[in-house]
Write an enzyme that holds these catalytic residues in place. Structure first.
Site, PDB file in Angstrom:
ATOM      1  N   CYS A  71       4.932  65.863  84.405  1.00 57.95           N
ATOM      2  CA  CYS A  71       5.950  64.840  84.641  1.00 57.95           C
ATOM      3  C   CYS A  71       5.817  64.278  86.062  1.00 57.95           C
ATOM      4  CB  CYS A  71       7.339  65.411  84.360  1.00 57.95           C
ATOM      5  SG  CYS A  71       8.617  64.147  84.155  1.00 57.95           S
ATOM      6  N   HIS A  75       6.954  68.473  79.584  1.00 60.24           N
ATOM      7  CA  HIS A  75       7.187  69.792  80.167  1.00 60.24           C
ATOM      8  C   HIS A  75       6.926  70.883  79.114  1.00 60.24           C
ATOM      9  CE1 HIS A  75       9.508  68.316  83.744  1.00 60.24           C
ATOM     10  NE2 HIS A  75       9.780  67.324  82.924  1.00 60.24           N
ATOM     11  N   GLU A  97       6.487  73.937  79.882  1.00 57.57           N
ATOM     12  CA  GLU A  97       7.075  75.167  80.435  1.00 57.57           C
ATOM     13  C   GLU A  97       8.517  75.398  79.982  1.00 57.57           C
ATOM     14  OE1 GLU A  97       8.359  71.959  83.238  1.00 57.57           O
ATOM     15  OE2 GLU A  97       6.552  72.429  82.093  1.00 57.57           O
TER      16      GLU A  97
END
Length: 202
Positions: free
Chosen positions: A82, A181, A183
């Site tokens: 991002c 994202h 994660e």
């Protein structure tokens, strides 16, 4: 380097903790990086999501911008998500209006033009399954939060994923970037890919 590479997460701003967790699951020794001397001790680096203008300003304040540029230019593996993707772009199509007249500062490293906040505002955030080259086992679940997309890439950059007709994952040599994202999803395969990239360099 051993089979357990040391991978830093740029800890100036953004979702640092989630990346540290994902890297640990991917069998890396993960540590936050805020200072040039900490950057010098890692084998690879993740630049997390957050606010790209704030991160670039803090990188200047902490004396990190030039060391980051030097390490990336010298071949250190780096992965940006991002805002991290924006910072790895050689050119930003719509830099922040609050940035200097010369344009928003980036680390660079990937021959691509990125458009900030291209997928919409915070309240337009969404999740989507993304087919990503180099990641086995089916689509990865991507979280898009005020996400950029890549308008175009140069000859040296490889497109790894497209969503809605827009480029959302790119690799160039030892540099990897995603609009989304991974994660935040519990699916750590993209971090495993990056950890393998770091091992390959070592």
């Amino acid at each position: 380097m051993t089979d357990t590479p040391v991978i830093g997460v740029l800890a100036l701003q953004g979702d640092v903790r989630e990346h540290l967790t994902a890297l640990a699951v991917a069998d890396a020794l993960a540590r936050p990086v805020r200072r040039p001397e900490e950057l010098a001790e890692v084998d690879g680096l993740v630049i997390p999501g957050g606010e790209s203008t704030t991160m670039s300003k803090l990188a200047v304040v902490f004396g990190m911008l030039e060391p980051l540029r030097e390490r990336v230019a010298s071949g250190m593996p780096v992965y940006g998500t991002c805002a991290g993707m924006i910072l790895l772009a050689d050119k930003i199509l719509n830099p922040s209006p609050s940035s200097p007249a010369s344009g928003q500062e980036t680390v660079g490293g990937i021959d691509m033009i990125v458009r900030r906040n291209a997928f919409g505002r915070q309240n337009e955030s969404f999740e989507a399954a993304v087919e990503m080259d180099g990641v086995p086992g089916g689509p990865v679940e991507g979280v898009f939060i005020r996400a950029p997309w890549v308008e175009s890439v140069g000859a040296r950059a490889e497109v790894l994923a497209v969503h809605g007709g827009h480029i959302v994952a790119v690799r160039q040599g030892n540099a990897l970037a995603t609009s989304f994202h991974p994660e935040l999803t519990g699916d750590h395969r993209v971090h495993a890919l990056f950890t393998d990239m770091v091992r390959a360099v070592g």
